[in-house]
Design a protein around this motif. Structure first.
Motif, short mmCIF file in Angstrom:
data_model
loop_
_atom_site.label_atom_id
_atom_site.label_comp_id
_atom_site.label_asym_id
_atom_site.label_seq_id
_atom_site.Cartn_x
_atom_site.Cartn_y
_atom_site.Cartn_z
N GLY A 164 8.48 4.67 3.47
CA GLY A 164 7.76 4.94 4.71
C GLY A 164 6.26 4.88 4.54
O GLY A 164 5.52 5.12 5.49
N THR A 165 5.79 4.56 3.38
CA THR A 165 4.35 4.42 3.17
C THR A 165 4.09 3.36 2.11
O THR A 165 4.91 3.18 1.21
CB THR A 165 3.72 5.77 2.73
OG1 THR A 165 2.34 5.55 2.40
CG2 THR A 165 4.41 6.33 1.49
N ARG A 166 2.97 2.67 2.22
CA ARG A 166 2.61 1.67 1.21
C ARG A 166 1.80 2.31 0.09
O ARG A 166 1.50 1.69 -0.92
CB ARG A 166 1.76 0.54 1.83
CG ARG A 166 2.47 -0.27 2.90
CD ARG A 166 3.50 -1.24 2.35
NE ARG A 166 2.95 -2.11 1.31
CZ ARG A 166 2.31 -3.26 1.53
NH1 ARG A 166 2.10 -3.68 2.76
NH2 ARG A 166 1.86 -3.98 0.54
N HIS A 226 6.53 -3.66 0.15
CA HIS A 226 6.84 -4.10 1.50
C HIS A 226 8.29 -4.56 1.62
O HIS A 226 8.80 -5.29 0.78
CB HIS A 226 5.88 -5.24 1.87
CG HIS A 226 5.91 -5.58 3.31
ND1 HIS A 226 6.78 -6.52 3.83
CD2 HIS A 226 5.22 -5.10 4.35
CE1 HIS A 226 6.59 -6.61 5.13
NE2 HIS A 226 5.63 -5.77 5.47
N GLU A 281 9.19 9.29 11.03
CA GLU A 281 7.83 9.59 11.49
C GLU A 281 7.16 8.27 11.80
O GLU A 281 7.43 7.27 11.16
CB GLU A 281 7.06 10.30 10.39
CG GLU A 281 7.57 11.70 10.13
CD GLU A 281 6.88 12.29 8.90
OE1 GLU A 281 7.30 13.38 8.50
OE2 GLU A 281 5.97 11.66 8.36
N LEU A 302 4.81 5.31 11.48
CA LEU A 302 4.13 4.82 10.29
C LEU A 302 2.74 4.33 10.67
O LEU A 302 2.57 3.64 11.67
CB LEU A 302 4.91 3.66 9.68
CG LEU A 302 6.35 4.00 9.26
CD1 LEU A 302 7.12 2.75 8.98
CD2 LEU A 302 6.32 4.91 8.04
N PRO A 303 1.75 4.68 9.87
CA PRO A 303 0.42 4.16 10.19
C PRO A 303 0.37 2.66 9.92
O PRO A 303 0.93 2.19 8.94
CB PRO A 303 -0.49 4.91 9.20
CG PRO A 303 0.41 5.31 8.08
CD PRO A 303 1.77 5.48 8.65
N ARG A 322 -1.08 -0.70 8.64
CA ARG A 322 -2.09 -1.03 7.65
C ARG A 322 -2.61 -2.41 7.98
O ARG A 322 -1.85 -3.32 8.26
CB ARG A 322 -1.46 -0.99 6.27
CG ARG A 322 -0.85 0.40 6.00
CD ARG A 322 -0.51 0.58 4.55
NE ARG A 322 -1.66 0.57 3.67
CZ ARG A 322 -2.42 1.64 3.41
NH1 ARG A 322 -2.16 2.79 3.97
NH2 ARG A 322 -3.44 1.56 2.59
N GLU A 327 -3.84 -4.84 6.16
CA GLU A 327 -3.76 -6.02 5.29
C GLU A 327 -2.48 -6.83 5.47
O GLU A 327 -2.43 -7.98 5.14
CB GLU A 327 -3.91 -5.61 3.81
CG GLU A 327 -2.80 -4.73 3.26
CD GLU A 327 -3.15 -3.26 3.35
OE1 GLU A 327 -3.94 -2.90 4.24
OE2 GLU A 327 -2.61 -2.48 2.57
N ARG A 328 -1.42 -6.20 5.92
CA ARG A 328 -0.19 -6.98 6.10
C ARG A 328 0.61 -6.40 7.25
O ARG A 328 1.00 -5.25 7.20
CB ARG A 328 0.63 -6.93 4.81
CG ARG A 328 1.95 -7.68 4.92
CD ARG A 328 2.55 -7.92 3.54
NE ARG A 328 1.76 -8.85 2.75
CZ ARG A 328 1.78 -10.17 2.94
NH1 ARG A 328 2.52 -10.73 3.84
NH2 ARG A 328 1.02 -10.94 2.17
#
Lengths: 504, 165, 356
Positions: free
Chosen positions: A234-236, A393, B77, B79-80, B82, B84-85
């Protein structure tokens, strides 16, 4: 402990840690870790490959190497299960039920930490129980028959209700579907083909590995893509991952009583020939859910859902050695190959092994012990890079996961049909997840149904012929009491607490 | 009719598929001997009964299906984003399934290594919109790793496809 | 003239006749298909053979375990492979024949015919089967078994219905005049052994080498050779003389009983049982091998199976060898099929009874 056994144990320990013998369990562990991380491959395949290489070796290096193969082959499959929902083999599948949701919540490190700890400690419990049972190994292995197997299956099945969540009806339906799937194939009692719909592939029944890979790994991949989720976690950002490895380690000690019960369960189930490692994990998981005061988070990232099956799955290795060494009867697939290895090297399991070759037995046991710990320690050493994988990703990760899962499915028996089966179950698993149908009762029923049906048939037949009396067998009664307790105690306890709270 | 339509949209069709499958197996069980069919018939009948109950429940307007089911999707939740991709946009499940179905087909035709590598390359390039260089590199590395691991290290023969046998 | 000289030279060269045949396999990878899981009985024999065969052929042998459908999948894979010598395998010839002859369903009816659909290379071991009982069963010898059978049915633990041993037992019991009840569902020889040790069943039908450790420790008592023991390398290790079904003076022949097949078609059951099971474990290749290659493989295997090194390794591993060359193995296969077809109605009747 008998001095002979103690002497043999100490001598075996000395041998394992001496030079150059120490190299064998190290090499064996590393190989086993690579194998077990690859879906569809297991310690049995690795041992089979190593057999021609070890022809002509002395018994000690053989025991060291193959003991490490058995011990090192469980944990890494749980890592892929936790991180990617791809179980290394059937016995690792249970870890994903809560491990993968933990990874999705960014708590992969905690999940791996708890799995590694439970794995190493569970194996330790299994090994010490094994050692303690050496004097009574043979009689213990003989004592359990179809009636006891039946009670274990019933006990496992009673846990289905606890795993159904809020919809008992759907849970029971899923279990019924699992039973139906288990009936497909040859009925060994009558040599009839059942429910194959004329399809040759189904003549052998459905194999658990492709079904699990489909229901969980492929289904999750479809869900990831359909939902457009950016990463598994859920996060990069790796820094935003919650949970620490040490939290996972502490969790095992926080739930120590659960861990101990699961380890003992795993050892006992591992000692029963023909049941299989996945059953140990499912029963432990079901037991944990059933006996938890609050089980609402099981399946959603409850660390107890990782601790219980991991402890059981690794403890079962020790248990599986009981019938193997005592009677020459394999406790599972891995020990079946181990048995072949022992006989090829002129070592006959049984009475002779436990008297004339006790030191070799302990070399095997200590090698198993060492490799279990090595695997867990190496696993936690790599917890950061492993956890980082969950921040990759989705678009880049999914094709690799799919190809690895597909390789595992097809490689298991070398049959393309297994890949097609995995894909079909992947689609089913996705829709079951999307429309809130529980999958755990399905796989648990699929794993337990053959044991249940065959044991029931044998028990009834033997009872009919007057060969056994079901109600007078002590272990049956113990298991019956245990089953009733685990069914009645949780709701009763809950009610009691509510009454007390109301009173206060 | 409206209720049925709503129920179908919420996934009730799955219960109907299960019911149809169970009924089919029940019919198949008629051709089996008593010993072989005893337990299956009991299970099938019981499951069919429960499925009918479930279908009836799903047709009730107030039904909130399957909350708190272990393994069901939990609320994510937001997701922010981003910069760059861009994330891959959500897609209809059937489109995803069609994409994934390419893998068993490729494997059947070209074997595990070639089929898997081809699928990987195609997915990365046309689904994930990665560059040609990245797609080809990952596909080649994956194929090589599978070849080294299975054919050389494990010496386990991999499935050969129809066209590569 | 030149051709004659070349022929003489070819014959004179060591291995000259075979040079062309097996030369094609040098440096190649040969798939060896096994119809059991890794660690199973057939797997053990295959892995015993593997290093010796690699040395003889100068090729790499890769063992593939295909246990599905009781060995049918493995048999089909061998049959359908290209006849280039790069796919070999070991099969349970008696089991395959039993499946085909019994034709219990569409799958088994299409099972390959080991006597027609393959190239037989060699027999590794015949099935030397015996009746055993547990030490605590109260049955000390065959006479005791028959006495008990007169008072109550003897309980027999058997493998899944449709296997060769399941096929054989009703015939052996008819010959002995044994009153019995079958208990099916003991999948795997180890489960039957355990059942015997636990006292759940009175007798089991097993190969000697699969239970030798129990016989040596006295936990299992051998009662009767159901097949001809000639060639059973572990026969000498039995604690006492064990009667052989069909041999005179064994006290086993019982009079009476209507013969459902009719006296004019009946062959002596004892010899029939031996013949049915003697087909044993055969190394096979697909049909259509080049003659030189076929001869080379057959001769290589026979030489290997009779070699002292392999015999020593087999002894150390507790595996018995009872090799036979291709022509003998094929003759036994054909005889085995003939008897099985004759007794097929009896087998189907036994299985029908199980299904009630």
């Amino acid at each position: 402990m008998d001095t002979t056994v103690l002497d043999a144990a100490l001598e075996g320990l000395r041998i394992v840690f001496s030079w150059p013998y120490i190299l064998y369990p190290i090499a064996g562990t590393l190989l086993a870790m690579v194998f077990s991380a690859t879906p569809g491959l297991n310690s049995a395949s690795l041992m089979a490959l190593a057999i021609p290489i070890t022809y002509g070796w002395e018994p000690i290096p053989v025991m060291l190497l193959f003991g490490a193969f058995v011990g090192g082959a469980t944990f890494m499959g749980s890592v892929t299960a936790i991180l990617f929902n791809v179980p290394g083999k059937a016995s690792n599948a249970v870890a994903l039920l809560d491990g993968y949701p933990m990874a999705q919540q960014g708590r992969a490190k905690e999940a791996i930490g708890s799995a590694a700890t439970a794995s190493a400690l569970g194996a330790t419990v299994g090994i010490f129980l094994l050692i303690g049972m050496i004097p009574v190994m043979r009689s213990a292995a003989i004592a359990l028959g179809p009636a006891e197997y039946l009670m274990i299956a019933i006990w496992g099945l009673t846990m289905l209700a606890a795993l159904a969540g809020n919809s008992l009806v759907r849970g029971l339906i899923a279990a019924g579907l699992g039973f139906q799937l288990a009936f497909i194939g040859y009925d060994p009692r009558t040599a009839e083909l059942r429910f194959t719909l004329g399809v040759d592939y189904l003549a052998d029944g459905l194999s658990l590995v492709p079904v699990l890979l489909g229901l969980f790994a492929i289904a999750e991949v479809i869900d990831l893509l359909a939902s457009g989720k950016e990463t598994i976690a859920g996060t990069r950002s790796f820094e935003r991952l919650q949970g620490r490895m040490i939290d996972g380690v502490r969790a095992v000690f926080r739930h120590f009583w659960l861990f101990m019960r699961s380890s003992v369960l795993g050892t006992i189930i591992g000692a029963i020939p023909g049941i299989g490692g996945s059953v140990a994990g499912y029963i432990a998981y079901g037991h944990a859910s059933q006996t938890a005061a609050d089980n609402s988070q099981f399946g959603k990232g409850d660390v107890r859902g990782v601790i219980a099956p991991e402890a059981a799955a690794d403890a079962k290795d020790g248990g599986a050695l009981i019938p193997t060494l005592a009677l020459g009867i394999p406790g599972g697939t891995g020990t079946a190959v181990l048995l072949g290895v022992l006989t090829l090297h002129g070592l006959t399991p049984g009475r002779e092994m436990l008297t004339d070759h006790l030191v070799l037995v302990f070399v095997l046991i200590w090698s198993l012990f060492l490799s279990n710990w090595m695997t867990s320690l190496l696993g936690v050493s790599f917890v950061n890079p492993l956890a980082r994988l969950t921040t990759i990703h989705t678009g880049r990760l999914v094709p690799v996961i799919l190809v690895v899962a597909a390789t595992g499915a097809i490689q298991y028996r070398g049959d393309w049909g297994d890949l097609a089966c995995a894909m079909a179950f992947g689609v089913l698993g996705y829709f079951m997840k999307r429309y809130h149908w529980p999958r755990i009762p399905l796989v648990m029923a699929l794993a337990l149904a053959p044991l249940f049906e065959n044991s029931l048939h044998l028990t009834l037949r033997l009872q009919e012929l007057g060969r056994i009396d079901f109600w007078s067998r002590p272990m049956v009664l113990v298991l019956l009491v245990l089953t009733l307790l685990t069914v009645l105690l949780p709701p009763f306890s809950k009610r009691w607490k509510e009454l007390r709270r109301h009173k206060n | 009719m409206q209720r049925i339509k709503m129920a179908l949209q919420q996934g009730a069709w799955l219960a109907w598929v299960f019911a149809a499958g169970t009924a089919l197996l029940l019919w198949q069980s008629l051709g089996l001997s008593p010993v072989a069919s005893l337990i299956p018939r009991f299970v099938l009948l019981f499951t069919l009964l429960l499925l009918l109950v479930e279908i009836a429940l799903e047709l009730k307007p107030s039904r909130t299906p399957g909350a708190n089911i272990a393994g069901s999707r939990s609320e994510a939740e937001p997701l922010p984003r981003r910069p760059e991709r861009p994330a891959m946009a959500p897609q209809q499940p059937w489109r995803v399934i069609c994409w994934i179905a390419v893998l068993p087909l490729a494997t059947w035709l070209f074997g595990v290594i070639a089929g898997g590598a081809l699928f990987c390359m195609a997915f990365l390039r046309w689904r994930s919109r990665e560059s040609w260089l990245y797609s080809l590199t990952v596909a080649l590395v994956l194929g090589l790793v599978l070849q080294v691991l299975f054919s050389w290290v494990f010496q386990a023969g991999l499935y050969q496809g129809l066209w590569t046998r | 003239m030149i051709k004659k000289v070349l022929l003489v030279l070819a014959l004179a060269c060591p291995g000259g006749i075979w040079a062309d045949g097996c030369d094609a396999l040098q440096g190649q990878t040969i798939r060896f298909i096994v119809p059991s899981q890794a660690g199973g009985g057939y797997d053990a024999y295959s892995r015993l053979l593997q290093p010796f065969l690699e040395g003889s052929l100068n090729a790499r042998i890769v063992i593939e375990n295909r246990p599905q459908a009781g060995g049918l999948v493995a048999a089909v894979m061998i049959r359908d492979a290209d006849p280039d010598g790069r796919t070999l395998g070991i099969i349970n010839a008696a089991g395959l024949l039993a499946a085909r002859v019994s034709a219990l369903d569409t799958a088994t009816a299409r099972a390959p015919d080991p006597s027609e659909d393959f190239t037989v290379l060699a027999r590794v071991v015949a099935n030397h089967m015996m009746l055993f009982t547990g030490r605590d069963s109260g049955i000390s010898d065959l006479g005791e078994l028959l006495r008990i059978s007169a008072t109550r049915p003897v309980v027999v633990g058997v493998r899944d219905a449709g296997s060769a041993s399941y096929f054989v037992f009703p015939i052996a019991a008819r010959y002995l005049g044994l009153n019995y009840s079958l208990v099916t569902g003991y999948v795997g020889s180890s489960s039957r052994v355990l059942a015997s040790l636990r006292g759940e069943v009175d007798i089991i039908l097993q190969t000697l080498d699969s239970v030798m450790p129990y016989v040596k420790s006295g936990e299992l008592v051998p009662l009767l050779w159901v097949t001809d023991p000639a060639g059973a390398s572990q026969r000498g290790e039995l604690p006492s003389k064990v009667p052989v079904l069909g041999e005179s003076g064994d006290g086993s022949r019982q009079a009476g009983g209507a013969d459902p097949l009719g006296a004019d078609t009946l062959e002596p059951e004892a010899a029939a049982i031996s013949a049915m099971l003697s087909a044993g474990r055969l190394v096979m290749a697909p049909r259509g091998l080049a003659p030189a290659l076929e001869t080379c493989l057959q001769d290589t295997l026979v030489e290997l199976l009779h070699s002292n090194d392999l015999m020593r390794a087999a002894n150390a591993a507790g595996l018995s060898l009872d090799p036979a060359d291709a022509s003998q193995a094929l003759a036994e296969l054909k005889m085995s099929r003939r008897y099985m077809e004759q007794y097929a109605p009896l087998m189907r009747a036994a299985i029908d009874e199980t299904r009630q």
